[in-house]
Write a protein that holds these residues in place. Structure first.
Motif, PDB file in Angstrom:
ATOM      1  N   THR A  37      86.498  37.326  24.691  1.00 36.89           N
ATOM      2  CA  THR A  37      86.633  37.823  26.068  1.00 36.89           C
ATOM      3  C   THR A  37      85.362  38.437  26.635  1.00 36.89           C
ATOM      4  OG1 THR A  37      87.403  39.976  25.257  1.00 36.89           O
ATOM      5  CG2 THR A  37      89.079  38.295  25.732  1.00 36.89           C
ATOM      6  N   GLN A  38      84.378  38.738  25.782  1.00 37.72           N
ATOM      7  CA  GLN A  38      83.195  39.461  26.255  1.00 37.72           C
ATOM      8  C   GLN A  38      81.893  38.681  26.062  1.00 37.72           C
ATOM      9  OE1 GLN A  38      83.889  43.094  23.959  1.00 37.72           O
ATOM     10  NE2 GLN A  38      84.629  44.127  25.815  1.00 37.72           N
ATOM     11  N   VAL A  39      82.004  37.390  25.752  1.00 36.80           N
ATOM     12  CA  VAL A  39      80.832  36.527  25.598  1.00 36.80           C
ATOM     13  C   VAL A  39      81.128  35.182  26.258  1.00 36.80           C
ATOM     14  CG1 VAL A  39      79.247  35.373  24.017  1.00 36.80           C
ATOM     15  CG2 VAL A  39      80.222  37.601  23.387  1.00 36.80           C
ATOM     16  N   VAL A  40      80.240  34.758  27.143  1.00 38.24           N
ATOM     17  CA  VAL A  40      80.297  33.423  27.738  1.00 38.24           C
ATOM     18  C   VAL A  40      78.937  32.771  27.540  1.00 38.24           C
ATOM     19  CG1 VAL A  40      80.485  32.101  29.898  1.00 38.24           C
ATOM     20  CG2 VAL A  40      82.053  34.004  29.454  1.00 38.24           C
ATOM     21  N   ALA A  41      78.928  31.568  26.980  1.00 36.66           N
ATOM     22  CA  ALA A  41      77.671  30.820  26.856  1.00 36.66           C
ATOM     23  C   ALA A  41      77.364  30.152  28.193  1.00 36.66           C
ATOM     24  CB  ALA A  41      77.782  29.770  25.756  1.00 36.66           C
ATOM     25  N   ASP A  93      83.726  41.423  21.789  1.00 36.19           N
ATOM     26  CA  ASP A  93      84.768  40.467  21.430  1.00 36.19           C
ATOM     27  C   ASP A  93      84.305  39.084  21.871  1.00 36.19           C
ATOM     28  OD1 ASP A  93      86.955  38.795  21.222  1.00 36.19           O
ATOM     29  OD2 ASP A  93      88.380  40.239  22.058  1.00 36.19           O
ATOM     30  N   PRO A  94      84.015  38.167  20.940  1.00 36.33           N
ATOM     31  CA  PRO A  94      83.487  36.862  21.334  1.00 36.33           C
ATOM     32  C   PRO A  94      84.452  36.040  22.181  1.00 36.33           C
ATOM     33  CG  PRO A  94      83.981  36.902  18.981  1.00 36.33           C
ATOM     34  CD  PRO A  94      84.107  38.297  19.473  1.00 36.33           C
ATOM     35  N   SER A 141      82.851  22.799  25.631  1.00 35.14           N
ATOM     36  CA  SER A 141      83.586  23.893  26.272  1.00 35.14           C
ATOM     37  C   SER A 141      82.672  24.602  27.256  1.00 35.14           C
ATOM     38  CB  SER A 141      84.070  24.878  25.210  1.00 35.14           C
ATOM     39  OG  SER A 141      84.485  26.093  25.797  1.00 35.14           O
ATOM     40  N   SER A 142      83.155  24.808  28.488  1.00 38.61           N
ATOM     41  CA  SER A 142      82.294  25.404  29.517  1.00 38.61           C
ATOM     42  C   SER A 142      81.904  26.837  29.175  1.00 38.61           C
ATOM     43  CB  SER A 142      82.972  25.350  30.887  1.00 38.61           C
ATOM     44  OG  SER A 142      84.134  26.154  30.906  1.00 38.61           O
ATOM     45  N   LYS A 143      82.738  27.570  28.430  1.00 38.43           N
ATOM     46  CA  LYS A 143      82.380  28.951  28.087  1.00 38.43           C
ATOM     47  C   LYS A 143      81.674  29.055  26.739  1.00 38.43           C
ATOM     48  CE  LYS A 143      85.434  31.960  26.782  1.00 38.43           C
ATOM     49  NZ  LYS A 143      86.592  32.889  26.754  1.00 38.43           N
ATOM     50  N   GLY A 144      81.448  27.893  26.082  1.00 42.09           N
ATOM     51  CA  GLY A 144      80.739  27.889  24.814  1.00 42.09           C
ATOM     52  C   GLY A 144      81.682  27.706  23.631  1.00 42.09           C
ATOM     53  N   ILE A 145      81.229  26.979  22.616  1.00 43.51           N
ATOM     54  CA  ILE A 145      82.052  26.787  21.431  1.00 43.51           C
ATOM     55  C   ILE A 145      82.222  28.120  20.708  1.00 43.51           C
ATOM     56  CG2 ILE A 145      81.387  24.348  21.195  1.00 43.51           C
ATOM     57  CD1 ILE A 145      79.450  25.201  18.964  1.00 43.51           C
ATOM     58  N   PRO A 146      83.317  28.306  19.991  1.00 43.92           N
ATOM     59  CA  PRO A 146      83.568  29.612  19.350  1.00 43.92           C
ATOM     60  C   PRO A 146      82.448  30.068  18.426  1.00 43.92           C
ATOM     61  CG  PRO A 146      85.567  28.292  19.358  1.00 43.92           C
ATOM     62  CD  PRO A 146      84.472  27.394  19.858  1.00 43.92           C
ATOM     63  N   GLY A 147      81.880  29.141  17.645  1.00 49.63           N
ATOM     64  CA  GLY A 147      80.827  29.545  16.710  1.00 49.63           C
ATOM     65  C   GLY A 147      79.603  30.108  17.401  1.00 49.63           C
ATOM     66  N   LEU A 148      79.269  29.571  18.563  1.00 51.88           N
ATOM     67  CA  LEU A 148      78.115  30.070  19.314  1.00 51.88           C
ATOM     68  C   LEU A 148      78.404  31.454  19.880  1.00 51.88           C
ATOM     69  CD1 LEU A 148      75.295  29.596  20.519  1.00 51.88           C
ATOM     70  CD2 LEU A 148      76.415  28.457  22.455  1.00 51.88           C
ATOM     71  N   ARG A 149      79.614  31.640  20.391  1.00 53.07           N
ATOM     72  CA  ARG A 149      79.958  32.959  20.946  1.00 53.07           C
ATOM     73  C   ARG A 149      80.033  34.015  19.847  1.00 53.07           C
ATOM     74  NH1 ARG A 149      84.943  32.392  22.778  1.00 53.07           N
ATOM     75  NH2 ARG A 149      85.186  30.130  22.626  1.00 53.07           N
ATOM     76  N   ARG A 150      80.533  33.626  18.676  1.00 53.38           N
ATOM     77  CA  ARG A 150      80.547  34.585  17.550  1.00 53.38           C
ATOM     78  C   ARG A 150      79.121  34.942  17.123  1.00 53.38           C
ATOM     79  NH1 ARG A 150      84.924  31.293  15.677  1.00 53.38           N
ATOM     80  NH2 ARG A 150      83.497  30.161  14.287  1.00 53.38           N
ATOM     81  N   ALA A 151      78.237  33.957  17.131  1.00 56.35           N
ATOM     82  CA  ALA A 151      76.846  34.220  16.735  1.00 56.35           C
ATOM     83  C   ALA A 151      76.165  35.182  17.708  1.00 56.35           C
ATOM     84  CB  ALA A 151      76.071  32.900  16.671  1.00 56.35           C
ATOM     85  N   ALA A 176      77.477  38.653  17.050  1.00 53.51           N
ATOM     86  CA  ALA A 176      76.869  39.203  15.835  1.00 53.51           C
ATOM     87  C   ALA A 176      75.435  39.662  16.102  1.00 53.51           C
ATOM     88  CB  ALA A 176      76.884  38.146  14.728  1.00 53.51           C
ATOM     89  N   TYR A 177      74.703  38.925  16.934  1.00 53.72           N
ATOM     90  CA  TYR A 177      73.337  39.323  17.294  1.00 53.72           C
ATOM     91  C   TYR A 177      73.358  40.677  18.012  1.00 53.72           C
ATOM     92  CZ  TYR A 177      69.272  39.589  20.401  1.00 53.72           C
ATOM     93  OH  TYR A 177      68.192  40.032  21.110  1.00 53.72           O
ATOM     94  N   TYR A 178      74.274  40.862  18.960  1.00 52.89           N
ATOM     95  CA  TYR A 178      74.339  42.132  19.691  1.00 52.89           C
ATOM     96  C   TYR A 178      74.689  43.288  18.754  1.00 52.89           C
ATOM     97  CZ  TYR A 178      73.322  41.512  24.616  1.00 52.89           C
ATOM     98  OH  TYR A 178      72.660  41.360  25.808  1.00 52.89           O
TER      99      TYR A 178
END
Length: 406
Positions: free
Chosen positions: A93-97, A90-91, A66-76, A79-81
Motif C-alpha cells: 500500500t505504500q510503494v508504487v513502481a 508496506d510494499p 503490473s502498472s504499480k510494479g511487480i511484488p518483488g520490486l516493491r518489496r525490494a 527493504a531499501y528504505y
C-alpha cells in the motif's frame, strides 16, 4: 492554426535550442564535449544486466506487467528504505513502481490536481516539478530553492495569501540543478507546517545516493508523522546508472499513492517485467556498486572544479548530485544563460544547460553535468580557457551582431 489548450501553457523548451545547435555543430565535424543533459554515461553494473538477460529468456515475462510494479520490486524498494533511512513501508500500500521518477511526478499531478489548484514549487528546479502541474491545470506559486528559513517564510506567505489555498509543496533535495542538500531539521519544520495546514508534501529524492560529504542526505519520511502528508519519488537512474531502464518509485502516504496507482492503471501496464526484475536485483544487490558510482562522480567533480578554476572560471563544488551550478562569468552575464550556452557550443565546443530552463531564478547560471570522463572534462576546461582568452573579441562581435539585427 492555434495551439491546443495544454500545449499553449508550456513555454518554448530552451534546452532544445542548445540541442539543435549542438547537433548542427557535430554534423559539421565539431567535437562537442557534452556536459548538458544529466544522462549518466557509466555502464549499468554487470549483475543487473545479467539478471535482465536471465529473466528475458523466460517467455512468461514477455506478457503485460503490473502498472504499480511487480511484488518483488516493491518489496525490494521497501527493504531499501528500511536499510537506508530506517523507514518501514508496506510494499502493498505504500510503494508504487513508476516508469522513472519523472513519470511518477507527472501522474501524481494528474491524480491530485483540479483546474486552478495552487502548488508551491521551488525556483529554480527540475522542469517536471512545475510543468507536471501546469499541464494538469494547476497554478504555480514559486518558493526560493535553498532549504533555509527564507523557504519556510515564503511557504507561510504563500499559504496566507494564495486563493485558493495551496494543496501541495514540492521538495527536491539533493536539488537539481542547484545541488542544495536539506537537513533533517529542515524536513521537520516542513512536515510540522504541512500537518498544521493540510498541505501535501511531494519530495523528489532522485539524487539520494550521489553525495560527496560524510553524511548521506536524509529522506523526508524519516520525520515522525511525515507519512501522513508526504509522498517521496526516487529512481534507479543515477544510483545504479540505469537511466534508459526507466525504473522509479513513489513511496509514502497511502491516499496519495492510491490515487497515483488508479491513474496509472488507466495509462500503462508498468515497465517490462524483466526490467523490473533487474531493478529488484539492483536494490537487493551489493552496496559496493553504488559506492563505486559515487566515487566516480566525486572524482569528476574535483577534476571539473580544479580544471575550470585554472581555466579562469571558478565553480562552486557541489555537495551532491551529478551537477555543478555555475555562475556565468561576469563578462557574459548580461547576455543571459541561453545566449551564453549557445556561445559555449559555437566558440568552445562545450555544451551546458542554460539556467533559465530551470526557472526565472536560474538566470545567471548554467548547469554543468558530470557525464563525461576526466579526460573529456579537462578537454572542456582547455576549450573554455581559450574561449575566455578571446572574451573581449567575442563580446564585441555579439554586440555588433545585435546592433545589425536591430
Amino acid at each position: 492554426m492555434s495551439e491546443f489548450h495544454k500545449t499553449r501553457r508550456l513555454p518554448p523548451y530552451v534546452f532544445e535550442q542548445v540541442n539543435r545547435l549542438k547537433a548542427s555543430a557535430r554534423a559539421a565535424g565539431a567535437d562537442i564535449v557534452d556536459l548538458g543533459m544529466g544522462n549518466p554515461d557509466l555502464p549499468t553494473p554487470h549483475h543487473i544486466v545479467d539478471k535482465l538477460v536471465e529473466t528475458i529468456a523466460d517467455p512468461r515475462t514477455h506478457r503485460y506487467s503490473s502498472s504499480k510494479g511487480i511484488p518483488g520490486l516493491r518489496r525490494a524498494q521497501a527493504a531499501y528504505y528500511q536499510r537506508r533511512f530506517g523507514v518501514k513501508l508496506d510494499p502493498e500500500t505504500q510503494v508504487v513502481a513508476t516508469i522513472g521518477s519523472k513519470e511518477g511526478f507527472a501522474n501524481i499531478a494528474q491524480a491530485i490536481t483540479a483546474p486552478g489548484d495552487v502548488l508551491l514549487v521551488p525556483n529554480p528546479t527540475y522542469p517536471i516539478h512545475q510543468f507536471g502541474f501546469i499541464i494538469s491545470g494547476g497554478v504555480i506559486r514559486q518558493l526560493p530553492a535553498r532549504p533555509d528559513e527564507e523557504f519556510l517564510r515564503a511557504m507561510d506567505r504563500a499559504m496566507t495569501y494564495s486563493v485558493p489555498k495551496p494543496i501541495a509543496v514540492v521538495l527536491n533535495y539533493p536539488a537539481n540543478p542547484t545541488g542544495y542538500v536539506a537537513s533533517l531539521d529542515f524536513y521537520k519544520e516542513v512536515v510540522a507546517y504541512a500537518r498544521r495546514n493540510d498541505l501535501f508534501i511531494l519530495s523528489d529524492l532522485a539524487y539520494a545516493e550521489i553525495y560527496f560529504g560524510d553524511t548521506p542526505p536524509p529522506s523526508v519520511l524519516e520525520v515522525p508523522g511525515a507519512i501522513d502528508v508526504a509522498v517521496e519519488f526516487s529512481s534507479l537512474s543515477k544510483t545504479f546508472s540505469m537511466p534508459g531502464w526507466r525504473i522509479g518509485f513513489a513511496v509514502g502516504n497511502e491516499r496519495l499513492l492510491s490515487a497515483l496507482a488508479r491513474v496509472k492503471s488507466y495509462l500503462d501496464y508498468g515497465a517490462f517485467t524483466p526490467v523490473q526484475v533487474a531493478g529488484a536485483a539492483a536494490l537487493n544487490g551489493p552496496a559496493t556498486v553504488v559506492d563505486e558510482i559515487r566515487d566516480v562522480y566525486r572524482h569528476r567533480r574535483d577534476v571539473l572544479v580544479e580544471s575550470f578554476a585554472r581555466a579562469g572560471w571558478p565553480l562552486p563544488a557541489p555537495e551532491a548530485t551529478m551537477f555543478a551550478w555555475a555562475p556565468i562569468p561576469e563578462k557574459f552575464r548580461h547576455i543571459g544563460s541561453l545566449e551564453f550556452s549557445k556561445l559555449l557550443v559555437e566558440k568552445a565546443e562545450v555544451a551546458v544547460a542554460p539556467g533559465i530552463g530551470f526557472g526565472e531564478d536560474g538566470e545567471g547560471f548554467v548547469r554543468i553535468a558530470l557525464v563525461e570522463n576526466e579526460q573529456r572534462i579537462r578537454q572542456a576546461a582547455r576549450n573554455v580557457r581559450r574561449f575566455l582568452a578571446t572574451a573581449d573579441e567575442t563580446m564585441h562581435n555579439v554586440v555588433a551582431l545585435g546592433a545589425t539585427r536591430g
